[in-house]
Structure formats: C-alpha cells, structure tokens
Design an enzyme around this catalytic site. Structure first.
Site, PDB file in Angstrom:
ATOM      1  CD  GLU A  53       6.512  32.491  36.923  1.00 54.16           C
ATOM      2  OE1 GLU A  53       5.748  33.586  37.324  1.00 54.16           O
ATOM      3  OE2 GLU A  53       7.107  31.751  37.403  1.00 54.16           O
ATOM      4  CG  ASP A  57      12.134  35.622  45.113  1.00 56.83           C
ATOM      5  OD1 ASP A  57      12.617  36.721  45.259  1.00 56.83           O
ATOM      6  OD2 ASP A  57      11.978  34.849  45.774  1.00 56.83           O
ATOM      7  CG  PHE A  88       6.898  40.075  49.356  1.00 53.67           C
ATOM      8  CD1 PHE A  88       7.360  38.926  48.994  1.00 53.67           C
ATOM      9  CD2 PHE A  88       5.400  40.447  49.243  1.00 53.67           C
ATOM     10  CE1 PHE A  88       6.547  37.881  48.709  1.00 53.67           C
ATOM     11  CE2 PHE A  88       4.650  39.406  48.841  1.00 53.67           C
ATOM     12  CZ  PHE A  88       5.057  37.832  48.567  1.00 53.67           C
ATOM     13  CB  VAL A  89       6.557  44.131  44.605  1.00 53.51           C
ATOM     14  CG1 VAL A  89       7.878  44.972  45.117  1.00 53.51           C
ATOM     15  CG2 VAL A  89       6.766  42.863  43.734  1.00 53.51           C
TER      16      VAL A  89
HETATM   17  P1  IMP Z   1      10.893  31.606  42.649  1.00 54.91           P
HETATM   18  O1  IMP Z   1      10.951  30.252  42.363  1.00 54.91           O
HETATM   19  O2  IMP Z   1      11.863  31.795  43.925  1.00 54.91           O
HETATM   20  O3  IMP Z   1      11.459  32.402  41.595  1.00 54.91           O
HETATM   21  O4  IMP Z   1       9.717  32.242  42.925  1.00 54.91           O
HETATM   22  C1  IMP Z   1       8.822  32.885  42.088  1.00 54.91           C
HETATM   23  C2  IMP Z   1       7.425  32.969  42.560  1.00 54.91           C
HETATM   24  O5  IMP Z   1       7.410  33.518  43.879  1.00 54.91           O
HETATM   25  C3  IMP Z   1       6.655  34.035  41.649  1.00 54.91           C
HETATM   26  O6  IMP Z   1       6.050  33.345  40.535  1.00 54.91           O
HETATM   27  C4  IMP Z   1       5.561  34.603  42.918  1.00 54.91           C
HETATM   28  O7  IMP Z   1       4.353  33.572  43.074  1.00 54.91           O
HETATM   29  C5  IMP Z   1       6.489  34.292  43.988  1.00 54.91           C
HETATM   30  N1  IMP Z   1       7.046  35.731  44.603  1.00 54.91           N
HETATM   31  C6  IMP Z   1       8.247  35.774  44.600  1.00 54.91           C
HETATM   32  N2  IMP Z   1       8.539  37.355  44.986  1.00 54.91           N
HETATM   33  C7  IMP Z   1       7.468  37.847  45.200  1.00 54.91           C
HETATM   34  C8  IMP Z   1       6.984  39.146  45.516  1.00 54.91           C
HETATM   35  O8  IMP Z   1       7.731  40.019  45.591  1.00 54.91           O
HETATM   36  N3  IMP Z   1       5.469  39.392  45.698  1.00 54.91           N
HETATM   37  C9  IMP Z   1       4.749  38.305  45.229  1.00 54.91           C
HETATM   38  N4  IMP Z   1       4.954  37.163  44.949  1.00 54.91           N
HETATM   39  C10 IMP Z   1       6.315  36.774  44.917  1.00 54.91           C
END
Ligand code: IMP
Length: 184
Positions: A99, A103, A152-153
């Site tokens: 991955e 997040d 956010f990156v």
């Molecule tokens: P989660 O289900 O909230 O863990 O989301 C994970 C997904 O959100 C990652 O695989 C990314 O596609 C997107 N994402 C979360 N934070 C960032 C960020 O800071 N930059 C770019 N994409 C992010």
C-alpha cells in the site's frame, strides 16, 4: 504540464531509497523459503512496488488490485468497491499487500478481509506511509516505511486529483490546495 507543488519536502528521494532498500532486505529474509506474491494497490502504490520489487533477492510474483472508497480520499467511508481484481489465485500462497499509505485503515481492513477469504497461506501488509493519528480501525502492518503526522501528502506515487505522482520525494500538499477532492 503538471503543476509543481510548493509544499515542504517531507521525505527526500534519498531517504525513500534508503528505507526501500532496508524493507527489501527484511522482506527477502522473511520470505526466503516462501511463495511470495506482492499485491500492489493501484494506483498510489505503483512507484513504491516497482522500487521494492527491485530491492528483493527472493523469488516473487506481483499482481494488482484497484479499489475505490466511497467518500473523499480525505475521509474514507469504509465502503470499498473492487474496480480491478487480482488476475491470479492466491490460495495457498504467501501474500504481501503493498500500500502507498494507511490513513483511517478502512480500505486496508476491507482488503485484508477480502483476501483472507481466498485462503492464502499467509497475509501481511507493507505500507510506505502510515498516519497513526488518523486510524479508525486497527490494522496489522508488518512492514512500515515511515510514520507521518496528520497531513495530506503527495509524490512518489501519491496524488492529489491525479497530479504530483511523478515527484521523486514525498511533499506536503500546499496549504492553499483543498485536499478534499483527492483520488486514489
Ligand atoms: P484509508 O482507507 O482511510 O486508510 O485510505 C487510504 C487511501 O486514501 C490511500 O491508499 C490513499 O489512496 C488515500 N490517502 C490517504 N491519505 C492520503 C494522502 O495524504 N495523500 C494521498 N492519498 C491519501
């Protein structure tokens, strides 16, 4: 031409390369006698998995999945849809999900449940980045590149509205850009 973000460099290309080499060595040791399949999660993990693959010295296959979470990328809803499934069976194999960033953990939680139901011999996770402060569900990450703060990156495969994936480093999104419309 792609816009260049002015956000601060969070992780330089040199640090990324060094950490990927370390992860590759660790994974090579752990999977020396296994039947490794790395599953890259499209599209953000493409750059990471390409470098990680080249840092391995064990036999390894790769496959890809594409998923989309409902809701903005800033706030994953946990309802995940498979846009592209694996090409090959993983039953009885040693699967390592690769991955870009974890997040809330909701996407990964769904993916792990989905892949576990296919009876792999083992199932582990390698995430380049993790934001522990944002976690809503506990997910076991066996290999972590870097823990980062709640920001956010973009870069090294990660996007905002499909931009910035080409950057060789990881940068914070400039403050004047709304991260709400980010995509995977
Ligand atoms: P989660 O289900 O909230 O863990 O989301 C994970 C997904 O959100 C990652 O695989 C990314 O596609 C997107 N994402 C979360 N934070 C960032 C960020 O800071 N930059 C770019 N994409 C992010």
């Amino acid at each position: 031409m792609s816009p260049s973000p002015t956000g601060e460099v969070l992780i330089s290309s040199e640090r990324l390369a060094g950490r990927v080499t370390e992860l590759g060595a660790q994974i090579s040791r752990d999977y020396a006698d296994k039947d490794l399949v790395m599953v890259g999660v499209l599209r953000g993990a493409v750059v990471f998995i390409a470098d990680l693959l080249r840092s391995l010295d064990v036999a390894c296959e790769i496959d890809f999945m594409a998923v989309s979470s409902y809701g903005s990328s800033r706030d994953s809803s946990g309802v995940v849809r498979i846009l592209k499934d694996l090409d090959d069976s993983i039953t009885g194999r040693d699967v390592l999900i690769v991955e870009d960033i974890v997040d809330s953990g909701l996407t990964l939680n769904y993916l792990m449940r989905n892949l576990r139901a296919r009876d792999p011999a083992s199932l582990e996770v390698c995430a380049l980045l993790t934001k522990p402060e944002r976690r809503r569900v506990d997910v076991p990450i066996r290999y972590t590149g870097f823990e980062i703060p709640n920001t956010f990156v973009v870069g090294y495969g990660l996007d905002h509205a499909q931009q910035y994936r080409h950057l060789a480093h990881v940068a914070e999104l400039p403050e004047d850009v709304d991260p709400g419309s980010g995509t995977r």
